[in-house]
Structure formats: structure tokens, C-alpha cells
Design a protein around this motif. Structure first.
Motif, PDB file in Angstrom:
ATOM      1  N   ILE A 169      47.822  25.863  33.163  1.00 49.21           N
ATOM      2  CA  ILE A 169      48.693  26.892  33.600  1.00 49.21           C
ATOM      3  C   ILE A 169      50.325  26.562  33.946  1.00 49.21           C
ATOM      4  O   ILE A 169      51.062  27.263  33.603  1.00 49.21           O
ATOM      5  N   LEU A 246      53.972  31.997  29.373  1.00 50.86           N
ATOM      6  CA  LEU A 246      53.955  33.425  29.778  1.00 50.86           C
ATOM      7  C   LEU A 246      55.151  33.600  30.633  1.00 50.86           C
ATOM      8  O   LEU A 246      55.514  34.662  30.688  1.00 50.86           O
ATOM      9  N   ILE A 381      30.061  43.244  40.728  1.00 49.91           N
ATOM     10  CA  ILE A 381      29.523  42.585  39.435  1.00 49.91           C
ATOM     11  C   ILE A 381      28.471  41.662  39.606  1.00 49.91           C
ATOM     12  O   ILE A 381      27.558  41.632  38.518  1.00 49.91           O
ATOM     13  N   ALA A 427      41.673  32.616  29.780  1.00 47.61           N
ATOM     14  CA  ALA A 427      40.419  31.668  30.469  1.00 47.61           C
ATOM     15  C   ALA A 427      39.473  31.397  29.610  1.00 47.61           C
ATOM     16  O   ALA A 427      38.859  30.200  29.364  1.00 47.61           O
TER      17      ALA A 427
HETATM   18  C1  HEM Z   1      37.420  32.944  34.419  1.00 51.07           C
HETATM   19  C2  HEM Z   1      38.663  33.355  34.508  1.00 51.07           C
HETATM   20  C3  HEM Z   1      38.883  34.846  35.035  1.00 51.07           C
HETATM   21  C4  HEM Z   1      38.228  35.711  35.678  1.00 51.07           C
HETATM   22  C5  HEM Z   1      36.595  35.686  35.769  1.00 51.07           C
HETATM   23  C6  HEM Z   1      39.164  36.887  35.874  1.00 51.07           C
HETATM   24  C7  HEM Z   1      38.700  38.042  36.557  1.00 51.07           C
HETATM   25  C8  HEM Z   1      39.376  39.165  36.779  1.00 51.07           C
HETATM   26  C9  HEM Z   1      38.981  40.465  37.247  1.00 51.07           C
HETATM   27  C10 HEM Z   1      37.715  40.693  37.752  1.00 51.07           C
HETATM   28  C11 HEM Z   1      40.124  41.140  37.545  1.00 51.07           C
HETATM   29  C12 HEM Z   1      40.316  42.513  37.853  1.00 51.07           C
HETATM   30  C13 HEM Z   1      40.639  42.571  39.452  1.00 51.07           C
HETATM   31  C14 HEM Z   1      40.802  43.673  40.194  1.00 51.07           C
HETATM   32  O1  HEM Z   1      40.599  44.866  39.558  1.00 51.07           O
HETATM   33  O2  HEM Z   1      41.209  43.737  41.295  1.00 51.07           O
HETATM   34  C15 HEM Z   1      41.325  40.548  36.837  1.00 51.07           C
HETATM   35  C16 HEM Z   1      42.605  40.822  36.700  1.00 51.07           C
HETATM   36  C17 HEM Z   1      43.725  40.245  36.083  1.00 51.07           C
HETATM   37  N1  HEM Z   1      43.709  38.843  35.738  1.00 51.07           N
HETATM   38 FE1  HEM Z   1      41.770  37.829  35.728  1.00 51.07          FE
HETATM   39  N2  HEM Z   1      40.322  36.542  35.507  1.00 51.07           N
HETATM   40  C18 HEM Z   1      40.436  35.288  35.077  1.00 51.07           C
HETATM   41  C19 HEM Z   1      41.261  34.466  34.381  1.00 51.07           C
HETATM   42  C20 HEM Z   1      42.901  35.015  34.397  1.00 51.07           C
HETATM   43  C21 HEM Z   1      43.803  34.204  33.777  1.00 51.07           C
HETATM   44  C22 HEM Z   1      43.728  32.879  33.414  1.00 51.07           C
HETATM   45  C23 HEM Z   1      44.918  35.173  34.103  1.00 51.07           C
HETATM   46  C24 HEM Z   1      46.452  34.726  33.595  1.00 51.07           C
HETATM   47  C25 HEM Z   1      46.857  33.542  33.217  1.00 51.07           C
HETATM   48  C26 HEM Z   1      44.538  36.328  34.700  1.00 51.07           C
HETATM   49  C27 HEM Z   1      45.340  37.458  34.847  1.00 51.07           C
HETATM   50  C28 HEM Z   1      45.116  38.484  35.421  1.00 51.07           C
HETATM   51  C29 HEM Z   1      45.636  39.774  35.643  1.00 51.07           C
HETATM   52  C30 HEM Z   1      47.432  39.802  35.366  1.00 51.07           C
HETATM   53  C31 HEM Z   1      44.948  40.923  36.283  1.00 51.07           C
HETATM   54  C32 HEM Z   1      45.436  42.049  36.674  1.00 51.07           C
HETATM   55  C33 HEM Z   1      45.133  43.218  35.438  1.00 51.07           C
HETATM   56  C34 HEM Z   1      45.884  44.421  35.676  1.00 51.07           C
HETATM   57  O3  HEM Z   1      45.451  44.901  36.906  1.00 51.07           O
HETATM   58  O4  HEM Z   1      46.218  45.017  34.884  1.00 51.07           O
HETATM   59  N3  HEM Z   1      43.234  36.255  35.019  1.00 51.07           N
HETATM   60  N4  HEM Z   1      40.826  39.250  36.440  1.00 51.07           N
END
Ligand code: HEM
Length: 486
Positions: A169, A246, A381, A427
Motif C-alpha cells: 500500500i 491511489l 457475513i 486486495a
Molecule cells: C481482503 C481485503 C478486503 C476486504 C475483505 C474488504 C472488505 C470491505 C467491506 C466489507 C467493505 C464494506 C464496509 C462497510 O460497508 O462498512 C469495504 C469497503 C471499502 N473498502 Fe475494502 N476490503 C478489503 C480491502 C480493501 C483495500 C485494499 C482497499 C483500498 C486500498 C479498500 C477500500 C475500501 C473502501 C474505500 C471502502 C468503502 C466503499 C464505500 O463505502 O463506497 N478495501 N471493504
């Protein structure tokens, strides 16, 4: 309290003193007092006990409150696709407002603006950069840390994966390359190195729970100042080279004209940059660590993965971005890991209007569930992904279940609908290439320790796969040996 119970027609579930989403969710269950963290760790057990895929909770303090936990795929899909009817309860995300307003902890117009500005940062050029950065970080680990050693021993595999994910990252997120052996000396005028800043920031959310406000303010301010320096340096840089990290994309996008959207303020820019780090570091690091643990336990599965990789890359070369289609079985392993250990075990929403859900009970009969406006709903989940209605042998590690037809609606580690994870591809690509490179070169086994010499496979599995609840589900201790294959 009784009125609340009546309003949901006494739907099966918990009746407790304390709110299930409050501080009590970090402690073990006390019947009648709090549901505790057990509901997250128990996976599907509570649903089995109540005989239904939606369970209710009504609590008395700090105010009477109704909540549903849901492990029914169709109902979860309905909620994820109706963003306005089931928004996020933003107050539960206040911890994440630490550095400024951001995409994760926002709703409605504010969220729309952040999503529109952030989304272009997660497209093809960044995907390729993530791949290349991961190859660079893993090659550096092989060449300069593990070297020619035949055997490498770790007391906890998280020590590998937390650094690995942090360095990826750093490069693909912030355009700052970090080497495993980099000097830990802060640049002139700074108290912290970039590596320290990143590492510290991603732990700040937990610090917030433990530190008094004044202490927190001091640590937060130092890091925010350091990041502001980075933002200003990038803004004033004479040379505007094409960069796909990013940070640069968000900076460009925040300065561009987005269909009349107002530009991001510095504080919003900071908040969103930090959230990428928090959302993207621990989640991926923990997932990779769980995949090492599972492959160390299930040697036959590791051998199958190794043979598939050997077939796809007989000359042992490092997989290139264009080789993604050859990594089908690695993808199965990662999916199975995310099914069993989704870093976010539950996603909270609430109903803005009176509505109903329809689910089935243990006898397979339809049950109508009343949902008064204001009711909290948790998309559970980890329970959904262990629900035997969708997954056979849900507690067994079987990556091949992802080869054929599998229940897509019952697999949502990245949430779903318009609020699904923006970093999903980031991811996935990072995990695919890191795991492939490591398995092609090393065989993973669980470190033998005399005190556990006589344990059965089931006891070993329970010990190695033990988790604790942090901001995301965290592996407690995965002692690992990596043995070179050649
Ligand atoms: C195995 C890795 C990952 C998992 C399992 C994961 C899982 C999730 C989940 C479940 C949400 C929804 C959360 C919610 O509604 O409160 C989320 C949102 C988000 N994730 Fe991930 N994430 C991962 C990796 C990443 C990475 C690498 C990034 C950025 C570099 C990232 C950026 C974001 C962002 C920006 C959101 C918000 C999206 C929105 O609300 O429009 N995530 N992630």
C-alpha cells in the motif's frame, strides 16, 4: 421494551440489557445482559439454535433498541441493493472520522461525492501497479530477507503479512516504495519515517479506544502533519509525471472538475487517504495470514495448489499481470479463506421505513419478519458464509468448491451493491500474486512446538485458527515454517 418486542411479534432472538452494537460487543456473552462478541465468533451457531436465518435482538440500555442479525442470502441482497431504504448507521463509524470525513464513514450526498472522486483511482492502471508493487515487495523479501536460507521460522505469520501489505500500500497507494531493509531514519524535520507513519496510522483506530484524547491528539497531529507535507510536496512538484498510485489519482481527481462536485478540502483529502490505508492494510494482511495457516494445516490442499502452479509456470517464472487467468486455483484458495475468515464479519445498516423481510424457518416454511423504521440490521457475513443451506461442510477448508457452480449471493466478504468494497481488485491482485510467488518457492508447515506434540488435528486446527476481534477479525498466533522447495 415490551412494546418493542411486540412490534416485532416476538421474533426469535436475544433479549438483553445492553445494546449489541455498543462496547459490550467486544466482551464475551452474558445471557440476558449482553450478546457479546460471541455472535460474531459463533458463525452460524446462534441461527441454528433459534432455528431461523434472521435473529432479533431487543435491548433496554442505553435506550430500547431493536436489531436483526441476518444470514439469509436473499434478504441480504435485498438490503444491499436498496441503499436509501437501508443506509449505514454513521454514528457507529465515528472511530473512522479520526483524520477527517471520508468515503467509508459517510452516507448520501457526501458519500456520493467521495465515491465519484475516489473510484477513478481504482481502475486498470492502478491494478497493474498493485501487481508490480507486490512482485517487487515479495522479490525484495526473497532476495534480501530470506536469502538462501533453507528454512525460515516465524512465531507468527502475521509478522510477514502485515509488513508485506504495508509495503504494497506504500507503493501502490502512496507512490512511496519501502524496502524490507530500509534504514529506519526519519527525513530531516520529521519525527517519523514514512514507514512508521503508515504503520502507526493503521493502528490508530485501536489506539483511539485505549488512549486519552490529549495523547491521541498529539499522535494524530504528528501523522496528519507528515501526510500534509506529502500532499503539499506532490501538489507543488514541478514535474507532473503520470503516476497511478491511489494518492496521486485522488489528488488529481480532487483538483479536477467532477460534474459540478465541489473539490475536496485538505481535511477531506486527508480523511480519504487515511481510510484507504486503514481499509486496505489490515484486511489484506489478515487474509493472507489465514491463507498461510489453512495451507499449513491442510497439506493436501497446499500440494494441489503447488502442482497447479507448477503446471501453469513450468519454468518457475514469476507470474505476470497478463497471467491472471492461469491463477484459477490460487483464486479458489483466496476465496475459501475469505469465506471462512471474512475480515469484516458483519456490516451494519438500518431501516429508514417500516418494512418486512421474508425468510425460512428450520422446517422450510416462509416466515414474515416485521421491521419497524429505525431497526438496525447486521449483514452477518461470517454466518452467511457458514450457513449449511448454501455451503456443504462449511467448517472444512475446500477451495475446490469455488471451481464449479457456487452460491454467489452467499459470498460477500467485500459486501455488495453500490457500497461494496472499492479496493476489492486491489486486495485480490495483491493476494493472488503474493501467495503464488510464496507457494512456488516455499512449502509452508505449522511450526512444531513440544508443548503441542500430542494434540489431534482438530485441536491443532482450533489453536492455529483462533481469532480475536480487532477492527477486523485477527489471527491470534500462526507459528509457521517456510522450507525452500529447491
Ligand atoms: C481482503 C481485503 C478486503 C476486504 C475483505 C474488504 C472488505 C470491505 C467491506 C466489507 C467493505 C464494506 C464496509 C462497510 O460497508 O462498512 C469495504 C469497503 C471499502 N473498502 Fe475494502 N476490503 C478489503 C480491502 C480493501 C483495500 C485494499 C482497499 C483500498 C486500498 C479498500 C477500500 C475500501 C473502501 C474505500 C471502502 C468503502 C466503499 C464505500 O463505502 O463506497 N478495501 N471493504
Amino acid at each position: 421494551f415490551l412494546n418493542a418486542v411486540r412490534a416485532i411479534q416476538n421474533h426469535p432472538g436475544f433479549r438483553t440489557l445492553f445494546d449489541p452494537t455498543g462496547a459490550s460487543s467486544f466482551f464475551p456473552r452474558i445471557t440476558g445482559v449482553s450478546i457479546g462478541c460471541d455472535v460474531m465468533f459463533n458463525k452460524y451457531a446462534d441461527y441454528e439454535a433459534f432455528g431461523i436465518d434472521i435473529i432479533s435482538s431487543v435491548c433496554a440500555f442505553p435506550k430500547v433498541n431493536t436489531h436483526y442479525f441476518i444470514a439469509d442470502a436473499a434478504v441480504i441482497k435485498e438490503i444491499m441493493t436498496a441503499r436509501l431504504k437501508f443506509p449505514k448507521p454513521i454514528e457507529l463509524y465515528s472511530l473512522l472520522l479520526f483524520f477527517g470525513h471520508n468515503i467509508v464513514a459517510s452516507e448520501r450526498e457526501e458519500w456520493k461525492k467521495y465515491r465519484k472522486i475516489s473510484a477513478p483511482a481504482f481502475t486498470e492502471p492502478n491494478n497493474k501497479l498493485v501487481w508490480e508493487e507486490t512482485v517487487r515487495v515479495v522479490t525484495d523479501l526473497f532476495d534480501n530477507v530470506w536469502g538462501n536460507k533453507k528454512e525460515i521460522v516465524y512465531d507468527h505469520a502475521l509478522d510477514i503479512t502485515m509488513s508485506l501489505a504495508l509495503f504494497v500500500i506504500g507503493g501502490a497507494g502512496f507512490g512511496r516504495r519501502i524496502g524490507w531493509n530500509d534504514e529506519m531514519v526519519a527525513p530531516p524535520g520529521h519525527k517519523l519515517t514514512f514507514r512508521d507513519t503508515l504503520a502507526a496510522v493503521s493502528h490508530d483506530t485501536m489506539l483511539k479506544v485505549t488512549l486519552p484524547n490529549w495523547a491521541l491528539y498529539a499522535t494524530k497531529r504528528t501523522r496528519a502533519l507528515h501526510m500534509m507535507d506529502m500532499i503539499n510536496a506532490r501538489r507543488s512538484s514541478e514535474k507532473k509525471e503520470e503516476r497511478y498510485d491511489l494518492f496521486s489519482s485522488l489528488l488529481d481527481a480532487s483538483e479536477g472538475n467532477f460534474d459540478g462536485e465541489s473539490k475536496l478540502t485538505d481535511r477531506e483529502l486527508l480523511g480519504n487517504i487515511f481510510i484507504f490505508l486503514i481499509a486496505g492494510h489490515e484486511t489484506t494482511a489478515h487474509t493472507l495470514c489465514f491463507s498461510f495457516a489453512l495451507l499449513g494445516l491442510y497439506q493436501d490442499e497446499q500440494e494441489r495448489l503447488y502442482q497447479e502452479l507448477k503446471k501453469a509456470f513450468p519454468d518457475g517464472r514469476t507470474p505476470a499481470y497478463e497471467d491472471i487467468s492461469k491463477l484459477t486455483y490460487v483464486e479458489c484458495v483466496m476465496n475459501e479463506t475469505l469465506r471462512m475468515f471474512p475480515p469484516a464479519s458483519s456490516v451494519p445498516k438500518y431501516a429508514t421505513e417500516d418494512t418486512t423481510f421474508v425468510t425460512k424457518n428450520a422446517a422450510g416454511e416462509n416466515v414474515v419478519v416485521p421491521v419497524p423504521a429505525g431497526t438496525g440490521v447486521s449483514l452477518h457475513i461470517s454466518a452467511l458464509q457458514h450457513n449449511p443451506r448454501y455451503w456443504s461442510d462449511p467448517f472444512e477448508f475446500k477451495p475446490s468448491r469455488f471451481l464449479g457452480d457456487w452460491p454467489r449471493d452467499a459470498f460477500i466478504p467485500f459486501s455488495g451493491g453500490v457500497r461494496s468494497c472499492l479496493g476489492r481488485r486491489f486486495a485480490e491482485l495483491e493476494s493472488l500474486v503474493a501467495l503464488s510467488m510464496i507457494i512456488m518457492r516455499y512449502k509452508l508447515t505449522i511450526k512444531p512446538e513440544p508443548e503441542f506434540e500430542h494434540e489431534t488435528f482438530e485441536q491443532r486446527k482450533a489453536r492455529i485458527l483462533k481469532v480475536t476481534q480487532g477492527i477486523t477479525i485477527t489471527p491470534v498466533r500462526v507459528p509457521l515454517v517456510l522450507t525452500r522447495r529447491d
